[in-house]
Scaffold this active site. Sequence first.
Site, PDB file in Angstrom:
ATOM      1  N   ASP A 131       0.844  -1.202   0.000  1.00 49.90           N
ATOM      2  CA  ASP A 131       0.000   0.000   0.000  1.00 49.90           C
ATOM      3  C   ASP A 131       0.882   1.256   0.000  1.00 49.90           C
ATOM      4  O   ASP A 131       0.672   2.182  -0.784  1.00 49.90           O
ATOM      5  CB  ASP A 131      -0.899   0.054   1.249  1.00 49.90           C
ATOM      6  CG  ASP A 131      -1.852  -1.126   1.370  1.00 49.90           C
ATOM      7  OD1 ASP A 131      -3.070  -0.915   1.388  1.00 49.90           O
ATOM      8  OD2 ASP A 131      -1.378  -2.280   1.454  1.00 49.90           O
ATOM      9  N   THR A 234      -7.339  -4.315   0.509  1.00 48.09           N
ATOM     10  CA  THR A 234      -6.120  -4.921   1.068  1.00 48.09           C
ATOM     11  C   THR A 234      -6.430  -6.308   1.635  1.00 48.09           C
ATOM     12  O   THR A 234      -5.609  -7.214   1.591  1.00 48.09           O
ATOM     13  CB  THR A 234      -5.504  -4.001   2.143  1.00 48.09           C
ATOM     14  OG1 THR A 234      -5.317  -2.715   1.559  1.00 48.09           O
ATOM     15  CG2 THR A 234      -4.164  -4.517   2.625  1.00 48.09           C
TER      16      THR A 234
HETATM   17 MG    MG Z   1      -6.613   0.797   0.573  1.00 51.37          MG
END
Ligand code: MG
Length: 476
Positions: A131, A234
Amino acid sequence: MNLLTRRSGISFLLSSISASQSTLFLRHSTLTNAFLIKPVVFHAQNAHASSTHHYGKVTRSASTIKLSSGDDAETSDGFPTDYPNLDLLIRPSIGAIRKACRIASYLQPETSNSQVSGITKTDTSPVTIGDFAAQAIVLKLLHEEFGKDQDVFIAEESSKNLDDELSNEILSVLERLGLDDIISTQKDLEESIDLGQTYKNDGDLLDSIKDMIEERKSKSLTTRTWCLDPIDGTRGFLRGKYDGGQYCVALALIENGVPVLGLLGCPNLPSNPLHENYEWEKNEQGEVDMITEKDRGCIFVAHRGGGCFQLPLYSPKGDDHDLSGAQRVQTTQSGSLPLEQSRFCIGVEKYGDPEGKVSAIATKIHGKLDDDGDILFTRRMDSQVKYGVVARGGSEFITRLPKKSYQEWIWDHAAGRIVIEEAGGKQTDTEGNLIDYGLGAKLDMNVNGILISSGGMYHDVLLEAYQEQEQERSKE
Ligand code: MG
Ligand code: AMP
């Protein structure tokens, strides 16, 4: 189960995932061939039997699903030559998305038992080095390109959640992937990530940003906003490459509260919409079949007024800005699939529908539930990849009905909005109104759910079914 651990061995337990129903989904997903996940306990043997009356087996004429190639006449690298902002916006943003996809794809765990470094944020959501790295690279590139235009950047992650160890890991990943010519120091990494930290916790923009926007307004200048979710889903990313884990790099450009450009980089979505297996099965030797491996990943790109296109994840020419291989995509056209066979593409996590409203909606649309009391024709996956699936006619409905107190972040739906609209579909709130993306990093408090469809009569039917079940609920 620890899904997210530091390589140094210090464990971070993702209690939100392991304790929730998602663990169930996770286990089921490893048992089934296709991504036909339903919140029930079933075994490998009957998973296949039950799939016959589910989504993956619906027979449709190939022409409604098949991607049509761009404009028949003049095309530039697969895009029509007159596609809006081809060189100004499309090429640079695809270049950035492809690099982020390379990072995410490289780091995605192979299965739900594999590991990747990261932390758990205070809201209990997971964040990985993928990320941070993807956000840093995309924002640095966009800022170089558009910062001088005083564009605003809004992105999910903050460098506050990084420490020296994670930063060093990210820098070495960037070096391994040959992206260290873009970012090579910890300072640059942190500054690049924080280009997107232009908002407060409640989603309101920082005063300095508001002042800048106001000043430009006084000179009759509008300010464009880029909004980025570096890894949307995620949790899907952590479900693993070979366990059907879907996620995407989601980028949108917003003008006057309306998304005008959207990109969804989907590294784990089959590029062939007829490829029903979302799980990338391995063969007996433990290798993924090379044919399906080549089919892994695609990018959706849509600019207002230009249509929605699907591109190969990586350029066959090795040039991240290359647009060859682009194919126009369209949603299921109104009436081409009977409502009784229409398909729901919905989240894996329960927070997308904590009150179970989708079953009631689906019952109205399909006329019934299946024998186990579950929604007929469902495909479950994380993230805005769902929008890409509906955009190319692989499903008709997406619903997002979280509990009333949850205020959505713009990066979870902005890119999806323009992708779906340019493919012929629609995204509205539950009353049928278009959503304002110009209020800061969050949507209006009063948006109490989002409904997405192939458009036309499918949207009318979805809104009607939602409203009917609300009325029935209020009488209970
Ligand atoms: Mg995200
Ligand atoms: P999905 O992959 O469709 O389940 O949606 C993923 C997004 O949902 C994440 O990027 C989060 O921002 C968002 N999200 C996280 N927690 C919640 C919640 N409690 N309710 C609704 N959405 C959430």
